[in-house]
Design a protein around this motif. Structure first.
Motif, mmCIF file in Angstrom:
data_model
loop_
_atom_site.group_PDB
_atom_site.id
_atom_site.type_symbol
_atom_site.label_atom_id
_atom_site.label_comp_id
_atom_site.label_asym_id
_atom_site.label_seq_id
_atom_site.Cartn_x
_atom_site.Cartn_y
_atom_site.Cartn_z
ATOM 1 N N ASN A 86 -41.662 -118.095 15.185
ATOM 2 C CA ASN A 86 -41.979 -115.817 15.807
ATOM 3 C C ASN A 86 -42.126 -116.519 17.106
ATOM 4 O O ASN A 86 -41.675 -117.091 17.394
ATOM 5 C CB ASN A 86 -43.611 -115.677 15.766
ATOM 6 C CG ASN A 86 -43.945 -115.921 13.620
ATOM 7 O OD1 ASN A 86 -43.326 -114.940 13.421
ATOM 8 N ND2 ASN A 86 -45.946 -115.900 13.890
ATOM 9 N N SER A 101 -44.236 -116.776 23.645
ATOM 10 C CA SER A 101 -44.675 -116.698 24.278
ATOM 11 C C SER A 101 -45.201 -116.047 24.655
ATOM 12 O O SER A 101 -45.823 -115.143 24.246
ATOM 13 C CB SER A 101 -45.487 -116.998 25.506
ATOM 14 O OG SER A 101 -45.342 -118.904 25.653
ATOM 15 N N LYS A 132 -46.874 -113.613 21.306
ATOM 16 C CA LYS A 132 -48.326 -113.789 21.032
ATOM 17 C C LYS A 132 -48.401 -113.435 22.626
ATOM 18 O O LYS A 132 -50.550 -113.285 22.467
ATOM 19 C CB LYS A 132 -49.153 -115.537 21.516
ATOM 20 C CG LYS A 132 -47.618 -116.420 20.414
ATOM 21 C CD LYS A 132 -48.549 -117.789 20.424
ATOM 22 C CE LYS A 132 -48.595 -118.545 21.802
ATOM 23 N NZ LYS A 132 -48.983 -119.904 21.369
ATOM 24 N N ASP A 163 -49.099 -113.662 25.198
ATOM 25 C CA ASP A 163 -49.391 -114.968 26.108
ATOM 26 C C ASP A 163 -49.281 -114.962 27.748
ATOM 27 O O ASP A 163 -47.964 -115.775 27.993
ATOM 28 C CB ASP A 163 -49.426 -116.043 25.636
ATOM 29 C CG ASP A 163 -50.545 -117.733 25.949
ATOM 30 O OD1 ASP A 163 -50.448 -117.340 27.259
ATOM 31 O OD2 ASP A 163 -50.632 -118.233 25.808
ATOM 32 N N GLN A 174 -55.806 -112.588 17.344
ATOM 33 C CA GLN A 174 -55.110 -113.070 18.738
ATOM 34 C C GLN A 174 -54.129 -112.486 19.135
ATOM 35 O O GLN A 174 -54.518 -113.059 20.671
ATOM 36 C CB GLN A 174 -55.073 -114.881 17.873
ATOM 37 C CG GLN A 174 -54.776 -115.327 19.199
ATOM 38 C CD GLN A 174 -54.542 -117.195 19.265
ATOM 39 O OE1 GLN A 174 -54.705 -117.221 17.731
ATOM 40 N NE2 GLN A 174 -54.550 -117.911 19.724
ATOM 41 N N ARG A 175 -53.342 -112.278 19.390
ATOM 42 C CA ARG A 175 -52.630 -111.372 19.698
ATOM 43 C C ARG A 175 -52.937 -110.248 20.455
ATOM 44 O O ARG A 175 -53.159 -110.640 22.128
ATOM 45 C CB ARG A 175 -51.261 -111.171 19.098
ATOM 46 C CG ARG A 175 -50.103 -110.455 19.652
ATOM 47 C CD ARG A 175 -48.867 -109.827 18.240
ATOM 48 N NE ARG A 175 -47.500 -109.390 19.743
ATOM 49 C CZ ARG A 175 -47.713 -108.574 20.012
ATOM 50 N NH1 ARG A 175 -48.571 -108.122 19.251
ATOM 51 N NH2 ARG A 175 -45.961 -108.386 20.690
#
Length: 743
Positions: free
Chosen positions: A26, A291, A294, A296, A538-539
C-alpha cells in the motif's frame, strides 16, 4: 503479446530496468508539489467479487484495432462496457450503453459488487477527488451509483507508453486485475521513475493523464493469463450534446435539466491534478509513500527528512546529476531527435509509394517487407477469399459483425497494418498517408477478388471494401442491426412504435438498469462498507493528527553484517572501480554529511530536527541496548551470501525487535532485463554471475546469489511487509535496496 515487442516512437514499450522503484505494498505517491500521482490498495475486495465480474467482463475483450497504436501495431484484446459517447465513431446512435452492456443486461448485476468496492476505495483514499468526480458525472450514466461511467477491459494486453484521453481531468481513474497467472507487467510511470506490482484484486487509483505503461512479462511459461479492468468517467457523457440526447430519449424529464446545470459547473472548475512535477527518488521514498497512504503524519515527516538527507549525495544512487531527464531518456525524447534525416527520407518514400497507382501489395518483397509478414499476409488473404467463396455459394456475400467473414477480414487488416508500419519504418505518417494506403489496400483486394473468382459483379464493390476498412479502423461496425439502439427519428415514428421501444426487454432506453440492489448476504459476499470501513478506520484516525509539533531527534542505525575477505587487487587502490568497501563508505558518507541541517532549512520543523547516526558491525549488535536509542530506521549494508542462512535469520530476527523500517542493501542474481534475454543467454549469465561476484568480493562461489523474488520472500517470512525495492543504477552488480516495514 506482440512477438517482437516492437513499438513506435510515439508509444514505446518501456521495460522494468528503466524504473528505479517498484512498489509492492500500500502506498500513495505525490509529485513535487504534493499532488496525487498514484495510490495502491492491496487485496481490496474478495475473490468471489473478482470471479463473478470476470465471468461476464472477459467476453467484452475482443480484438480491436483502435488500440493497436499502444500495442506495437497489433490489435489487442480490449473492449468497453457501461456507457460511451461514440463521438468520432461512424455509428448513428451516440451517448448510450455499449453494445456489450445491452447484450448482457441480465448478467450486468454481477459487475456491481466490483464497481462498489472500487468506488468506495476511491472515496476513502481520495475524498476530494471523488467529490469533484461525483459532482460532474450525470446520474443517468453512473454504473451502480458510482463515479464511473465506463469500463475498459483488457486481456493479455501489455500497453506501451501512453496517456489516456477523454477521461475526467479533475479526478482519478482506477485499475484492477481481476484474474490472472502472470509475472511482471507492472504498471509503470516513466516520468516519475516508479512502477507498481499490481496483483489480482489490488486496486490502483492514478492520474490517467500522465504517461503510463506496462513493463515486460516476467513469466517462464508460455501459458499465462491476465484480465484487467479500468474504471473512469468519460467526460463527453456530460457534454451538452449528450445531455440533450438523454433528454430526448427520456421524454424531457426534469432530472436532465438538473444534471446539465450540475455537470456544467463541475466541468468548468480548473483542473488541480494536471501538469504534475516529478521528484527525485531514493530508498526512503518508499517509506514516505507508505506513511502517506496510512495518513501517518509523524512518520511521513520523519521519513521526508531522511529522504532529503539521502538526496544530498546523488552519486550513491547512480545518478548522473540533478537533471531528471537522465532517469529515463526514452521518456523525454524531443521531436527533433525522432525526425532525423533518415526518417524524413522514409516519410518521403512512403508518400511516393502510397500516392502512386502501382499495386505494391502484389510484390511485397520489392519494398523490403520481411518474409514472415509476407507469409502471414498471403495466408490471411487466402482465408478471407475462402470465406468469400463460402458466402457466394449461398447466392449473396453477407457481412456480420460477429461472423467468420468479418473476423477473417479484420485479421487480414491486422497484417496490412503491420505492412504499413514496416513501410513507415519509424517515420511520422499522418492521416493522408494512411488514407492513401487504405485506398491502395481496397484496390488490391478488389483486384484479388476479380482474379480469384473471374467475375466483375457488384457483390464486392470497391466502396464496400472501403466501408469495411473504415469499420476496422473504428474497431466495430456501422450496421444498425448490431447496435443496441434501433431508435428511429422521433418526428417520423408513431406513438405505438415509441412505446414498444421504451419497453424493450433489453433496457435500451432505460439508463437506470443499475438501480436494483445486489444481495450480498444471499451470495455470502462481505459488504464493501464493512470490509473497507474496517480497513480505513486506523487510517482516518491517523489523519486527524495534523499537529506540527517539533520532532524528536532521529536515529539511523547502519549495520555492516560481516566484512568479506576482499582481495587486495579489488580494494581501494583502483580509484573509481567498484568494491564493497568503497560502496560502503559512499553509503556512510550519505548519512554522515554535515550539510544536512542547512539543506533542510526550507521548513522550520525540519531545520530543528537532529539526525544521529549509529554504526555497528553485525557481530557487535546488541538490541537491548539499542532500544533506549529509539531507532527510526535501520540500513543493513551488503546482506550478501557471506552470511550463512542461520546467521542471516538471526540477524534479522534481532533487527525486527527494534520495531522500525529496514532498508536492506542486497545483490540480486538476475540481470535488470533478465526476462528479455534469450534462454541460452540466460543460462550463460546465470553461470557467470556467481563467479563474477566471487571474484569481486572474495566470497566462495558455492554461496549463490539470491534472486529478487527470493529476497522478498525471505523478508516477508522473517521480518514483515515488503513495501518495495529500489534499484541502484550504474553499479557493477545488480544492487537492490529492499524496503521492509515490520508493522
Amino acid at each position: 503479446m506482440p512477438e517482437n515487442e516492437t513499438s513506435s516512437n510515439d508509444h514505446p514499450f518501456i521495460n522494468k530496468s528503466a524504473f528505479e522503484v517498484v512498489f509492492c505494498s500500500n502506498f500513495t505517491f505525490y509529485d513535487a508539489k504534493g499532488r496525487v500521482v498514484c495510490s495502491l490498495l492491496k487485496n481490496a475486495y474478495p475473490k468471489e467479487v473478482a470471479s463473478r465480474a470476470a465471468k461476464i467482463l472477459k467476453h467484452a475483450a475482443k480484438r480491436t484495432s483502435l488500440r493497436a497504436g499502444i500495442y506495437g501495431g497489433v490489435s489487442p484484446q480490449s473492449g468497453i462496457a457501461g456507457y460511451y459517447d461514440y463521438f468520432g465513431s461512424p455509428v448513428d446512435e451516440k451517448c448510450r450503453k455499449t453494445s456489450f452492456t445491452a447484450d448482457h443486461f441480465r448478467k450486468w448485476g454481477d459487475v456491481f459488487p466490483l464497481v462498489e468496492y472500487v468506488n468506495l476505495t476511491y472515496q476513502k483514499l481520495h475524498p476530494e477527488s471523488w467529490k469533484r468526480q461525483d459532482a460532474a458525472i450525470p446520474d443517468i450514466v453512473r454504473i451502480r451509483k458510482s463515479v464511473f461511467s465506463t469500463l475498459t477491459i483488457n486481456e493479455k494486453f501489455r500497453t506501451a507508453k501512453h496517456k489516456d484521453t477523454g477521461d475526467f481531468e479533475h479526478g482519478l481513474g482506477a485499475m484492477s486485475v481481476l484474474q490472472g497467472v502472470f509475472g511482471g507487467l507492472y504498471l509503470g510511470f516513466p516520468d516519475f521513475g516508479f512502477c507498481v506490482d499490481v496483483q489480482p484484486r489490488d486496486v490502483v487509483l492514478f492520474n490517467t493523464h500522465v504517461f503510463h505503461c506496462n513493463t515486460e512479462l516476467e513469466h517462464t511459461s508460455k501459458v499465462w493469463s491476465r484480465i484487467s479492468c479500468v474504471f473512469y468517467f468519460r467526460t463527453n457523457l456530460a457534454s451538452k450534446r449528450c445531455l440533450e440526447v438523454y433528454r430526448q430519449r427520456s421524454g424531457g424529464f426534469d432530472a436532465a435539466g438538473d444534471t446539465f446545470d450540475k455537470c456544467g459547473k463541475a466541468l468548468e472548475n480548473p483542473s488541480e491534478i494536471v501538469g504534475l512535477i516529478p521528484r527525485q527518488l531514493n530508498p526512503v521514498s518508499l517509506l514516505v509513500s507508505h506513511s502517506q497512504f496510512k495518513c501517518d503524519r509523524t512518520s511521513t515527516r520523519k521519513f521526508t527528512i531522511l529522504e532529503e538527507w539521502m538526496e544530498l549525495n546523488r552519486a550513491i544512487w547512480g545518478r548522473a546529476g540533478p537533471d531528471l531527464e537522465t532517469r529515463s531518456p526514452q521518456c523525454f525524447k524531443s521531436q527533433e531527435s525522432v525526425l532525423n534525416d533518415g526518417t524524413e527520407r522514409n516519410c518521403l518514400t512512403l508518400k511516393k509509394l502510397v500516392g502512386s497507382k502501382v499495386d505494391y501489395l502484389k510484390s511485397l518483397s520489392r519494398i523490403g517487407i520481411s518474409p514472415e509478414i509476407i507469409k502471414e499476409w498471403e495466408e490471411r488473404k487466402r482465408s478471407w477469399l475462402s470465406h468469400i467463396h463460402q458466402s457466394r455459394r449461398s447466392g449473396r456475400i453477407l457481412w456480420s459483425n460477429t461472423g467468420a467473414l468479418n473476423q477473417a477480414f479484420f485479421a487480414l487488416c491486422d497484417v496490412a497494418n503491420r505492412i504499413f508500419n514496416a513501410i513507415v519504418d519509424g517515420a511520422k505518417a499522418g492521416k493522408p498517408e494512411k488514407s492513401n494506403f487504405n485506398m491502395l489496400l481496397a484496390v488490391h483486394l478488389r483486384a484479388e477478388y476479380h482474379r480469384t473468382f473471374k467475375v466483375k459483379d457488384i457483390q464486392l464493390s470497391l466502396k464496400k471494401i472501403i466501408v469495411k476498412i473504415h469499420d476496422y479502423e473504428f474497431g466495430g461496425t456501422r450496421y444498425k442491426k448490431d447496435m443496441p439502439f434501433r431508435q428511429t427519428d422521433c418526428s417520423s415514428s408513431s406513438s405505438e412504435d415509441s412505446a414498444e421501444s421504451s419497453l424493450d426487454d433489453a433496457g435500451e432506453y432505460d439508463y437506470q438498469t443499475e438501480d436494483f440492489e445486489f444481495d450480498y448476504a444471499k451470495h455470502a459476499i462481505p459488504h464493501p462498507n464493512k470490509i473497507l470501513c474496517d480497513t480505513f478506520i486506523q487510517r482516518q484516525s491517523a489523519h486527524m493528527d495534523e499537529s506540527e509539533a517539533p520532532l524528536s531527534p532521529l536515529t539511523v542505525l547502519i549495520v555492516q553484517p560481516g566484512s568479506p575477505n576482499i582481495p587486495q587487487e579489488h580494494n581501494d587502490q583502483h580509484d573509481g572501480e567498484w568494491s564493497p568497501s568503497v560502496e560502503y563508505r559512499r553509503l556512510k558518507e550519505c548519512f554522515l554529511t554535515q550539510q544536512a541541517s542547512q539543506h533542510m532549512g526550507s521548513r522550520q520543523w525540519q531545520s530543528n530536527t537532529e539526525v544521529n547516526i549509529v554504526e555497528l558491525p553485525a557481530e557487535l549488535l546488541q538490541i537491548d541496548r539499542l532500544r533506549d536509542l529509539h531507532v527510526d530506521a535501520v540500513v543493513v549494508h551488503h546482506a550478501t551470501p557471506s552470511l550463512s542462512d542461520s546467521e542471516r535469520e538471526t540477524l534479522f530476527e534481532e533487527l525486527k525487535k527494534l520495531d522500525c523500517p529496514l532498508i536492506v542493501h542486497t545483490f540480486v542474481s538476475e540481470d535488470p532485463e533478465h526476462y528479455l534475454l534469450r534462454p541460452r543467454v540466460q543460462e550463460e549469465y546465470n553461470c557467470a554471475i556467481n563467479a563474477l561476484y566471487a571474484k569481486m568480493t572474495g566470497i566462495s562461489e558455492e554461496k549463490h546469489l539470491w534472486s529478487s523474488a527470493q529476497w522478498c520472500a525471505f523478508f516477508r517470512k522473517s521480518v514483515g511487509e515488503v513495501i518495495g525495492t529500489y534499484s541502484l543504477k550504474g553499479a557493477a552488480l545488480n544492487d537492490t535496496f529492499v524496503v521492509i516495514s515490520p508493522y
